[in-house]
Design a protein around this motif. Sequence first.
Motif, PDB file in Angstrom:
ATOM      1  N   ARG A 273      38.242  45.438  49.098  1.00 23.02           N
ATOM      2  CA  ARG A 273      38.418  43.898  48.460  1.00 23.02           C
ATOM      3  C   ARG A 273      38.447  43.800  47.119  1.00 23.02           C
ATOM      4  O   ARG A 273      37.573  44.130  46.463  1.00 23.02           O
ATOM      5  CB  ARG A 273      37.831  42.991  49.054  1.00 23.02           C
ATOM      6  CG  ARG A 273      37.804  42.748  50.578  1.00 23.02           C
ATOM      7  CD  ARG A 273      38.887  41.724  50.881  1.00 23.02           C
ATOM      8  NE  ARG A 273      38.892  41.158  52.084  1.00 23.02           N
ATOM      9  CZ  ARG A 273      39.154  41.746  53.309  1.00 23.02           C
ATOM     10  NH1 ARG A 273      39.326  42.816  53.569  1.00 23.02           N
ATOM     11  NH2 ARG A 273      39.080  40.968  54.292  1.00 23.02           N
ATOM     12  N   ASN A 285      45.913  35.260  47.862  1.00 22.29           N
ATOM     13  CA  ASN A 285      44.599  34.698  48.611  1.00 22.29           C
ATOM     14  C   ASN A 285      43.495  35.365  47.725  1.00 22.29           C
ATOM     15  O   ASN A 285      43.746  36.422  46.816  1.00 22.29           O
ATOM     16  CB  ASN A 285      44.603  35.487  49.945  1.00 22.29           C
ATOM     17  CG  ASN A 285      43.587  34.987  50.778  1.00 22.29           C
ATOM     18  OD1 ASN A 285      43.701  33.930  51.225  1.00 22.29           O
ATOM     19  ND2 ASN A 285      42.323  35.594  51.219  1.00 22.29           N
ATOM     20  N   PHE A 288      41.578  39.754  48.567  1.00 21.62           N
ATOM     21  CA  PHE A 288      42.654  40.603  49.031  1.00 21.62           C
ATOM     22  C   PHE A 288      42.259  42.084  49.166  1.00 21.62           C
ATOM     23  O   PHE A 288      41.363  42.361  48.347  1.00 21.62           O
ATOM     24  CB  PHE A 288      44.034  40.027  48.093  1.00 21.62           C
ATOM     25  CG  PHE A 288      43.566  40.689  46.676  1.00 21.62           C
ATOM     26  CD1 PHE A 288      44.105  41.839  46.275  1.00 21.62           C
ATOM     27  CD2 PHE A 288      43.142  39.703  45.612  1.00 21.62           C
ATOM     28  CE1 PHE A 288      44.180  41.921  44.890  1.00 21.62           C
ATOM     29  CE2 PHE A 288      43.092  40.087  44.475  1.00 21.62           C
ATOM     30  CZ  PHE A 288      43.386  41.229  43.841  1.00 21.62           C
ATOM     31  N   ASP A 492      47.910  43.990  51.564  1.00 23.42           N
ATOM     32  CA  ASP A 492      48.205  42.564  52.380  1.00 23.42           C
ATOM     33  C   ASP A 492      49.640  42.502  52.358  1.00 23.42           C
ATOM     34  O   ASP A 492      50.374  42.129  53.256  1.00 23.42           O
ATOM     35  CB  ASP A 492      47.397  41.514  51.724  1.00 23.42           C
ATOM     36  CG  ASP A 492      46.002  41.716  51.793  1.00 23.42           C
ATOM     37  OD1 ASP A 492      45.444  41.903  52.698  1.00 23.42           O
ATOM     38  OD2 ASP A 492      45.329  41.328  50.807  1.00 23.42           O
ATOM     39  N   ILE A 504      51.061  35.447  53.228  1.00 24.33           N
ATOM     40  CA  ILE A 504      49.932  36.602  53.185  1.00 24.33           C
ATOM     41  C   ILE A 504      48.897  36.233  54.185  1.00 24.33           C
ATOM     42  O   ILE A 504      48.188  36.966  54.783  1.00 24.33           O
ATOM     43  CB  ILE A 504      49.308  36.761  51.717  1.00 24.33           C
ATOM     44  CG1 ILE A 504      48.437  37.803  51.670  1.00 24.33           C
ATOM     45  CG2 ILE A 504      48.856  35.376  51.396  1.00 24.33           C
ATOM     46  CD1 ILE A 504      47.993  38.020  50.266  1.00 24.33           C
ATOM     47  N   ILE A 508      46.286  38.232  57.089  1.00 19.93           N
ATOM     48  CA  ILE A 508      44.933  38.264  56.901  1.00 19.93           C
ATOM     49  C   ILE A 508      43.965  37.527  57.784  1.00 19.93           C
ATOM     50  O   ILE A 508      44.380  36.517  58.357  1.00 19.93           O
ATOM     51  CB  ILE A 508      44.284  37.647  55.446  1.00 19.93           C
ATOM     52  CG1 ILE A 508      45.172  38.303  54.379  1.00 19.93           C
ATOM     53  CG2 ILE A 508      42.908  37.733  55.193  1.00 19.93           C
ATOM     54  CD1 ILE A 508      44.785  37.941  52.948  1.00 19.93           C
TER      55      ILE A 508
END
Length: 517
Positions: A273, A285, A288, A492, A504, A508
């Motif tokens: 991340r 986001n 991500f 993503d 997106i 997720i």
Amino acid sequence: MSPDIAAPETVPQDDNKLITERREKLSGLRAQAKATGQAVFPNDFKPSHQASPLQQQYGEMSSEQLEALAVSVSVAGRMMLKRVMGKASFATLQDGSFGAPGSSDHGRIQLFVSRDALGEEAYDAFKRSDLGDILGAEGLLFKTRTGELSVKVSALRLLTKSLRPLPDKFHGMADQEQKYRQRYVDLIADEQARLRFVARSKAVSSIRSFMVEHGFLEVETPMLHPIPGGANAKPFVTHHNALDQQMFLRIAPELYLKRLVVGGFERVFEINRSFRNEGISVRHNPEFTMMEFYAAYWNHHDLMDFTEQLLRHAAVAATGSARISYAGKPVALDEPFTRLSVRESLVRHAGLSDAESTDAAVLHARLRAKGEEPPAHWGLSALQFGLFEAVVEEQLWQPTFIVDYPVEVSPLARASDADPTVTERFELFITGREFGNGFSELNDAEDQAARFQSQVANKDAGDEEAMYYDADFIRALEYGMPPTGGCGVGLDRLVMLLTDSPSIRDVILFPALRREA
């Protein structure tokens, strides 16, 4: 849907009433368990089989073949469909298994439940069960008269009582935001949602194995940084109490990964991340997943060759093909990716002539026509890049590498020996979106220090996304980093592409949302 089970009527459901009814049933089960000493939520049932493997192994067999084999199975899952017909009933269980790509048998198998096989008491208990309950069943495989592979149930147990009804008579959740907030329900009700995240897992797993097979070492670097770096972005800020110092959630792992190259790990990668305190959109986001990788003695050309192979490999692993479709239009990941400089892209996609593409006055005028006023300090390369972002980027549908980015927007990239105003940097665009960013790394410590100083000046002038001066990274470069190429790929967005997802948030599992009122 099983051919033996009729589609349920779509009628408005009163969730509060249904929840109350189910709680009353659970109260009855608790009272019964207290009297008999049985568990209300037992955990001793061990299914020996799953639905999809059973469908794959036995689904094409005839009734006679199955009867001769007398295959005894035990399965468990959530009851998604039920039809009670007097002394005999049908139900469908859904478990966590998945069939082959294109299969319609993803984790579902039909149960044939009869009073004669179970006995009066157990059959009545089944009739009182609700959609969403988790059941365990034992019995023999057989084919119904319509050819549906089923389990002729000889023993049936309630393993978990569901207190909330499935949405919209199990046709799915109509409210898109509710799908994101209650992903657990979305995954129960929507097979496509489950398949989308299976594809994500396959893509990421294939990327990881591809990297290892090519001699890269997977590493983990800090999420909490004392100095944010590695990208031009606004960080999340926090405070570490024990150290009594400000910390930042990382915006990129780049500077730590390059420290490892200095330390002698010549090929490294990290899948993890990153965090950016910026806007939320169909492409963004705040947290991500990305992969960054670095290879000593590679340049940006090597990186482009490798990234092209990597994406093609991931597409085949996730979808079965490198020729895919997005938003109804084909995307040819199986063909060589186009490579254009920023200037060449203006000629091909912005309608400029060769002469106009190098004329600052023309570029100024085109930008103003798009409603953008370029800063006074922009040179020719920056003007070309500005017009590229305003006009060209969204047109790049088929995979295209854009190269020769200006130094002003590439503070960590090596400048070109042929033209010091541009860097040996590329970005990969597909379907009008950026998917990757890579470059020959700047390994001149003094040049890097000067560029950091320029970034600090920009920050002092009000640019919140400009980089900080990282003295330890400069110290690392002063020990000497070999010629190195590095690239970051947004996973993503890649999964969005491979699963034909418009947002997106669709790829997720638990995207960032405003707190519920």
